[in-house]
Design a protein around this motif. Structure first.
Motif, PDB file in Angstrom:
ATOM      1  N   ARG A 414      -0.282  18.383  -7.292  1.00  0.00           N
ATOM      2  CA  ARG A 414      -0.643  17.558  -6.503  1.00  0.00           C
ATOM      3  C   ARG A 414      -0.236  16.535  -7.188  1.00  0.00           C
ATOM      4  NH1 ARG A 414      -3.087  18.621  -2.594  1.00  0.00           N
ATOM      5  NH2 ARG A 414      -4.729  19.955  -2.542  1.00  0.00           N
ATOM      6  N   HIS A 415       0.284  16.601  -8.246  1.00  0.00           N
ATOM      7  CA  HIS A 415       0.898  15.153  -9.122  1.00  0.00           C
ATOM      8  C   HIS A 415       2.002  14.910  -8.393  1.00  0.00           C
ATOM      9  CE1 HIS A 415       3.463  18.870 -10.595  1.00  0.00           C
ATOM     10  NE2 HIS A 415       4.513  18.476 -10.800  1.00  0.00           N
ATOM     11  N   VAL A 416       2.852  16.166  -7.648  1.00  0.00           N
ATOM     12  CA  VAL A 416       3.898  15.567  -6.693  1.00  0.00           C
ATOM     13  C   VAL A 416       3.755  14.358  -5.598  1.00  0.00           C
ATOM     14  CG1 VAL A 416       6.072  16.214  -5.455  1.00  0.00           C
ATOM     15  CG2 VAL A 416       5.071  17.366  -7.380  1.00  0.00           C
ATOM     16  N   GLN A 417       2.209  14.786  -5.174  1.00  0.00           N
ATOM     17  CA  GLN A 417       2.178  14.488  -3.753  1.00  0.00           C
ATOM     18  C   GLN A 417       1.082  12.679  -4.624  1.00  0.00           C
ATOM     19  OE1 GLN A 417      -1.437  16.460  -2.270  1.00  0.00           O
ATOM     20  NE2 GLN A 417      -1.826  14.898  -0.900  1.00  0.00           N
ATOM     21  N   TYR A 418       0.865  12.485  -5.214  1.00  0.00           N
ATOM     22  CA  TYR A 418       0.102  11.478  -6.264  1.00  0.00           C
ATOM     23  C   TYR A 418       1.986  10.708  -6.202  1.00  0.00           C
ATOM     24  CZ  TYR A 418      -4.099  11.800  -6.465  1.00  0.00           C
ATOM     25  OH  TYR A 418      -5.890  12.217  -6.319  1.00  0.00           O
ATOM     26  N   GLY A 419       2.416  10.799  -6.780  1.00  0.00           N
ATOM     27  CA  GLY A 419       4.105  10.479  -7.162  1.00  0.00           C
ATOM     28  C   GLY A 419       4.433   9.532  -5.806  1.00  0.00           C
ATOM     29  N   MET A 420       4.942  10.927  -5.075  1.00  0.00           N
ATOM     30  CA  MET A 420       5.105  10.194  -3.939  1.00  0.00           C
ATOM     31  C   MET A 420       4.243   8.847  -3.333  1.00  0.00           C
ATOM     32  SD  MET A 420       6.070  13.158  -1.473  1.00  0.00           S
ATOM     33  CE  MET A 420       7.157  14.340  -1.708  1.00  0.00           C
ATOM     34  N   VAL A 421       2.734   8.978  -3.015  1.00  0.00           N
ATOM     35  CA  VAL A 421       1.495   7.710  -2.461  1.00  0.00           C
ATOM     36  C   VAL A 421       1.981   7.104  -3.715  1.00  0.00           C
ATOM     37  CG1 VAL A 421      -0.595   7.121  -2.878  1.00  0.00           C
ATOM     38  CG2 VAL A 421       0.001   9.549  -1.683  1.00  0.00           C
ATOM     39  N   LEU A 422       2.328   6.823  -4.760  1.00  0.00           N
ATOM     40  CA  LEU A 422       2.366   5.444  -5.737  1.00  0.00           C
ATOM     41  C   LEU A 422       4.163   5.023  -5.348  1.00  0.00           C
ATOM     42  CD1 LEU A 422       1.755   3.868  -8.358  1.00  0.00           C
ATOM     43  CD2 LEU A 422       2.836   5.041  -9.792  1.00  0.00           C
ATOM     44  N   ALA A 423       5.104   5.989  -5.297  1.00  0.00           N
ATOM     45  CA  ALA A 423       6.332   5.861  -5.032  1.00  0.00           C
ATOM     46  C   ALA A 423       6.253   4.544  -3.856  1.00  0.00           C
ATOM     47  CB  ALA A 423       7.568   6.566  -4.496  1.00  0.00           C
ATOM     48  N   LEU A 424       5.205   4.521  -2.968  1.00  0.00           N
ATOM     49  CA  LEU A 424       5.534   4.611  -0.997  1.00  0.00           C
ATOM     50  C   LEU A 424       4.312   2.744  -1.216  1.00  0.00           C
ATOM     51  CD1 LEU A 424       6.469   4.381   1.865  1.00  0.00           C
ATOM     52  CD2 LEU A 424       3.816   5.495   1.897  1.00  0.00           C
ATOM     53  N   MET A 425       3.570   2.525  -1.806  1.00  0.00           N
ATOM     54  CA  MET A 425       2.709   1.405  -2.194  1.00  0.00           C
ATOM     55  C   MET A 425       3.840   0.810  -2.845  1.00  0.00           C
ATOM     56  SD  MET A 425      -0.670   2.565  -2.437  1.00  0.00           S
ATOM     57  CE  MET A 425      -0.473   1.520  -4.477  1.00  0.00           C
ATOM     58  N   THR A 426       4.295   1.393  -3.999  1.00  0.00           N
ATOM     59  CA  THR A 426       5.397   0.470  -4.850  1.00  0.00           C
ATOM     60  C   THR A 426       7.082  -0.464  -3.819  1.00  0.00           C
ATOM     61  OG1 THR A 426       4.535   1.922  -6.104  1.00  0.00           O
ATOM     62  CG2 THR A 426       6.494   0.551  -7.088  1.00  0.00           C
ATOM     63  N   ILE A 427       6.969   0.706  -3.134  1.00  0.00           N
ATOM     64  CA  ILE A 427       8.437   0.361  -1.725  1.00  0.00           C
ATOM     65  C   ILE A 427       7.304  -1.027  -1.330  1.00  0.00           C
ATOM     66  CG2 ILE A 427       9.251   0.740  -0.238  1.00  0.00           C
ATOM     67  CD1 ILE A 427       9.843   3.359  -1.145  1.00  0.00           C
ATOM     68  N   VAL A 428       6.248  -0.887  -0.575  1.00  0.00           N
ATOM     69  CA  VAL A 428       5.554  -1.830   0.379  1.00  0.00           C
ATOM     70  C   VAL A 428       4.663  -3.354  -0.262  1.00  0.00           C
ATOM     71  CG1 VAL A 428       3.792  -1.821   1.807  1.00  0.00           C
ATOM     72  CG2 VAL A 428       4.935   0.520   1.908  1.00  0.00           C
ATOM     73  N   THR A 429       4.788  -2.961  -1.212  1.00  0.00           N
ATOM     74  CA  THR A 429       4.393  -3.639  -2.414  1.00  0.00           C
ATOM     75  C   THR A 429       5.149  -4.561  -3.119  1.00  0.00           C
ATOM     76  OG1 THR A 429       3.026  -2.829  -2.876  1.00  0.00           O
ATOM     77  CG2 THR A 429       2.846  -4.642  -4.300  1.00  0.00           C
ATOM     78  N   LEU A 430       6.136  -4.299  -2.966  1.00  0.00           N
ATOM     79  CA  LEU A 430       7.661  -5.011  -3.232  1.00  0.00           C
ATOM     80  C   LEU A 430       7.836  -5.980  -2.303  1.00  0.00           C
ATOM     81  CD1 LEU A 430       9.791  -3.145  -5.720  1.00  0.00           C
ATOM     82  CD2 LEU A 430       8.282  -4.394  -6.347  1.00  0.00           C
ATOM     83  N   LEU A 431       8.025  -5.119  -1.010  1.00  0.00           N
ATOM     84  CA  LEU A 431       8.726  -5.494   0.437  1.00  0.00           C
ATOM     85  C   LEU A 431       7.761  -6.881   0.538  1.00  0.00           C
ATOM     86  CD1 LEU A 431       9.683  -2.594   2.249  1.00  0.00           C
ATOM     87  CD2 LEU A 431      10.932  -4.342   1.848  1.00  0.00           C
ATOM     88  N   ASN A 432       6.182  -6.663   0.381  1.00  0.00           N
ATOM     89  CA  ASN A 432       5.757  -7.602   0.816  1.00  0.00           C
ATOM     90  C   ASN A 432       5.641  -8.941  -0.504  1.00  0.00           C
ATOM     91  OD1 ASN A 432       4.544  -5.880   2.513  1.00  0.00           O
ATOM     92  ND2 ASN A 432       2.270  -6.124   1.805  1.00  0.00           N
ATOM     93  N   MET A 433       5.856  -8.670  -1.212  1.00  0.00           N
ATOM     94  CA  MET A 433       6.290  -9.930  -1.802  1.00  0.00           C
ATOM     95  C   MET A 433       7.305 -10.716  -2.220  1.00  0.00           C
ATOM     96  SD  MET A 433       4.418  -8.180  -5.591  1.00  0.00           S
ATOM     97  CE  MET A 433       5.159  -8.793  -6.647  1.00  0.00           C
ATOM     98  N   SER A 434       8.597  -9.812  -1.797  1.00  0.00           N
ATOM     99  CA  SER A 434       9.990 -10.241  -1.499  1.00  0.00           C
ATOM    100  C   SER A 434       9.586 -11.268  -0.578  1.00  0.00           C
ATOM    101  CB  SER A 434      10.975  -9.359  -1.673  1.00  0.00           C
ATOM    102  OG  SER A 434      10.256  -8.516  -0.290  1.00  0.00           O
ATOM    103  N   ALA A 435       8.302 -11.063   0.419  1.00  0.00           N
ATOM    104  CA  ALA A 435       8.212 -11.737   1.811  1.00  0.00           C
ATOM    105  C   ALA A 435       7.388 -13.266   0.832  1.00  0.00           C
ATOM    106  CB  ALA A 435       7.382 -11.280   2.880  1.00  0.00           C
ATOM    107  N   ILE A 436       7.363 -12.956   0.083  1.00  0.00           N
ATOM    108  CA  ILE A 436       5.945 -14.524  -0.224  1.00  0.00           C
ATOM    109  C   ILE A 436       7.546 -14.899  -1.285  1.00  0.00           C
ATOM    110  CG2 ILE A 436       4.670 -14.938  -1.638  1.00  0.00           C
ATOM    111  CD1 ILE A 436       2.702 -12.515  -1.199  1.00  0.00           C
ATOM    112  N   VAL A 437       8.327 -14.495  -2.033  1.00  0.00           N
ATOM    113  CA  VAL A 437       9.043 -15.145  -3.068  1.00  0.00           C
ATOM    114  C   VAL A 437      10.524 -15.969  -1.622  1.00  0.00           C
ATOM    115  CG1 VAL A 437      11.188 -14.819  -4.367  1.00  0.00           C
ATOM    116  CG2 VAL A 437       8.956 -13.874  -5.177  1.00  0.00           C
TER     117      VAL A 437
END
Lengths: 448, 276
Positions: A414-437
């Motif tokens: 399960r920890h790998v799965q959670y790690g992947m979820v966090l990684a995906l969320m981080t990527i999407v959040t970073l992309l959205n933030m870079s859009a704002i910047v």
């Protein structure tokens, strides 16, 4: 309406607004807290000596002398366990037939629990799968396995009308009167020395490939696959989308055909993503044969078609938002239409266009359905840029699903799965933030 | 123009990103693509890792179901199709039309384990009883020696080779699975559904039946590697890797792995039964 009622209505509406925002915030918290805390657990956790052995053997990482010292001190305690097993084995062969049978099965369970906790027992054949070569690499899992070693789970089937209830029996009680009874308190007391837990920051979770179908190692191939697919989709969709938007706003005359095209575009935006996935399989892979098998190319093309309507819409809005005076001034100075579009309208609309683009990029990174049949595989190594035209790739969104349902040991990792979820969320959040910047910076430059 | 500078920046960063990624580019064309059964999945994934280690060939594995594996092979989009059932006549004729010649390579033997929640007192079911459960004749566990609770039966999707094998081994001609049966899309999903539902029953490949669920004996025989190998466990079947034409080169090396000592180890360590 009298003033009192109006005030009351006004206040109750404000209260409603605030409470809905509070509820939204709480929901976000309920969703985010477990994702972030469990996801970080994939990188920062209490690792055992087995984790360090795995890192050394599979990735050639870690200090050899240090590791050997640790192994030596751990083995000193382990030896005692294996000696107890041998003693009991000898004792077992001297027992009479029925008792032997009674103990043989239980003894095998004990040995299997020990294997799960500490790795292969000396004298075992070297396992072929990495998951069996090492004991528990994570301390919290090791504690679970220790519990399984100390207590046997049993079910009380005494009431025939009801579902059985679970209860636990201490294993040392079931070996009462034999030499093995000493083993259980020994392991419990010495577990720290046996596994030598220490807090670890495992950055390799992000940069390593997985070992033995995600049992160990990291998720780099998935992260890379996700980036390739999203960037690839943008390469196709962004230019096409902007050109389409220019056509709609500057060239198309209002008429039946244009309104048809516009509504077709809106409809396309509402099509479920799995339909795009199946379309991508039949059109890009089976009909056009853009690649021999599933590939990043086919996946990117499919994702591109999926995000195209959004890009067209947002670019159109951005272009329409450019003040008419800009255009009039440019044309009035004698510039051509094409020149006006390239030099005046597009730069002014750029912040809006880019925002739409980056938001679509985030969506492309997070979608699962379009890539199931066109690009994603459950295991595969990180591919180089040279392979994107022909190779399929693992990708975060798909592998999260795979680990959640299809994987043979989903509950163990399960920890790998959670790690992947966090990684995906981080990527999407970073992309959205870079859009704002990006948007803020360009607007500032254009004003300045 | 500011905008042009920005475009240049974007292009530059794209190029940098590309360079970073191409750092670990591999030999193109030197790869194997596997698609198909989720049952064969654990073996295929472990074989893939081993094969990459010893031969330096990149292998990708998708687990999308036997039916999809067959379609991929027929459409030429995979090198090897993992299947937990033999190809059907319709698939073979579709392959012929496309000029594909599917060749069956046996990987391993598998038993269909009938799994229930550990809290369920039922230990043994006859094939007739299992058939009764899935056709809807029995709706409560008390009818077949269990507690008084409604039966939740879990089946697989139509694309699944495991589902076809189940129908062939348990159901009779003309039987249809009751519409009350719930469908899950993979072995893992069936297992986790049964592990969390006390009144559920489902079927999975032998390699998936772990400790979170209880395998019941079928016609008095518990599923085990030995019972599947000697055929005493009634619900057994073969697992395949289909290739286009007689395997050659890397494909041959891969489908021959079940015959090698390391391949045999992997098959038994993933919980399946060696055929060779």
């Amino acid at each position: 309406m009298n003033l009192g009622t109006r005030k009351l209505l006004d206040r109750s509406f404000t209260a409603l607004g605030i409470s809905s925002i509070v509820i939204m915030g709480l929901m976000l918290l309920v969703v985010l807290v477990p994702i972030v805390s469990n996801g970080i657990g994939a990188i920062v956790f209490k690792s055992t000596i087995e984790h360090r052995k795995m890192l050394y053997h599979e990735f050639n990482r870690g200090d050899k002398a240090d590791l050997q010292r640790e192994i030596a001190s751990s083995d000193a305690s382990r030896k005692e366990i294996y000696r107890m097993l041998d003693t009991f084995d000898a004792e077992l062969s001297k027992m009479d037939e029925t008792r032997q049978q009674e103990y043989r099965e239980k003894f095998e369970q004990v040995k299997n629990s020990l294997r799960a906790l500490l790795g292969p027992i000396p004298g075992d054949e070297e396992p072929a799968l990495a998951r069996l070569k090492y004991g528990q690499t994570r301390w919290e899992k090791a504690e679970e396995k220790l519990h399984e070693l100390l207590f046997e789970k049993k079910w009380d089937y005494s009431n025939p009308d009801e579902m059985a209830k679970e209860y636990e029996v201490s294993r040392s009680a079931s070996f009462e009167g034999t030499s093995l009874v000493r083993l259980f308190p020994y392991v419990e007391k010495n577990i720290d020395r046996l596994l030598q837990p220490e807090w670890t920051f495992y950055w390799g979770f992000i940069t390593d490939s997985s070992v033995d179908a995600h049992f160990f190692g990291g998720i780099w191939p998935e992260i890379q696959g996700t980036l390739f697919l999203a960037v690839g989709a943008m390469l196709f969709a962004f230019p096409l989308g902007v050109i389409g938007a220019i056509y709609f706003t500057e060239y198309a005359r209002d008429g039946f055909l244009t309104s048809l095209l516009r509504s077709a575009n809106s409809t396309l935006a509402g099509v479920p993503s799995i339909v795009f996935g199946l379309f991508g399989l039949t059109f890009f892979i089976n009909t056009l044969k853009v690649s021999e098998s599933k590939s990043v190319l086919a996946g990117s093309l499919t994702l591109a078609i999926m995000i195209l309507p959004t890009i067209i819409r947002s670019s159109e809005e951005a272009i329409l938002a450019v003040p008419k005076t800009y255009k009039e001034a440019s044309l009035g100075l004698g510039s051509t239409k094409w020149n006006t579009i390239i030099k005046v309208i597009l730069p002014a609309a750029l912040p809006g266009i880019l925002t739409g683009g980056v938001l679509s990029l985030g969506r492309a990174a997070g979608e699962t359905a379009p890539i199931i049949f066109t690009a994603a595989v459950s295991v595969g190594s990180a591919i180089g840029l040279a392979d994107v035209l022909s190779s399929p790739t693992p990708a975060l969104s798909w592998n999260i699903y795979n680990l959640a349902s299809e994987h043979e040991a989903a509950a163990e990792i399960r920890h790998v799965q959670y790690g992947m979820v966090l990684a995906l969320m981080t990527i999407v959040t970073l992309l959205n933030m870079s859009a704002i910047v990006l948007r803020a910076r360009i607007s500032k430059k254009l004003k300045g | 123009m500011e905008a042009r500078k920005l475009f240049r920046k974007i292009l530059l960063s794209a190029a940098v990103f590309g360079l970073m990624a191409s750092g670990e580019a591999s030999a193109a064309g030197n790869k194997l693509v596997l698609d198909g059964s989720t049952t064969v999945g654990p073996i295929a994934k472990a074989f893939a890792a081993q094969f990459t280690k010893t031969n330096g060939v990149e292998v990708t594995v998708s687990e999308s179901g036997s039916g999809n594996g067959a379609k991929s092979l027929i459409n030429g989009t995979c090198d090897i199709a993992d299947m937990s059932r033999p190809m059907k006549d319709a698939e073979l004729s579709a392959a012929k039309i496309k000029g594909v010649n599917p060749v069956k390579n046996i990987v391993a033997l598998d038993g269909l384990a009938m799994i229930v929640h550990p809290s369920n007192r039922v230990r043994n079911l006859s094939r007739a009883q299992i058939r009764g459960i899935y056709t809807g004749a029995y709706t409560n566990w008390s009818q077949i020696g269990g507690p008084n609770a409604p039966i939740v039966m879990i089946q697989r999707e139509s694309n699944s080779g495991t589902q076809d094998a189940f129908k062939e081994l348990v159901l009779k001609d003309g039987d249809t699975v009751s519409s009350r049966a719930e469908t899950q899309a993979s072995n893992g999903a069936v297992k986790s559904r049964v592990a969390t539902t006390p009144t559920a029953i489902g079927f999975v490949g032998l390699g998936f039946a772990g400790r979170s669920v209880k395998s019941v004996a079928v016609d008095g025989v518990l599923p085990s590697a030995g019972a599947v190998r000697n055929g005493s466990y009634p619900l057994h079947r073969q697992l395949y890797m289909y290739t286009n034409g007689q395997p050659a080169g890397n494909v041959k090396k891969f489908v021959d792995m079940p015959k090698s000592p390391i391949g045999k180890r992997i098959i038994s360590e993933t919980g399946f039964v060696n055929y060779y």
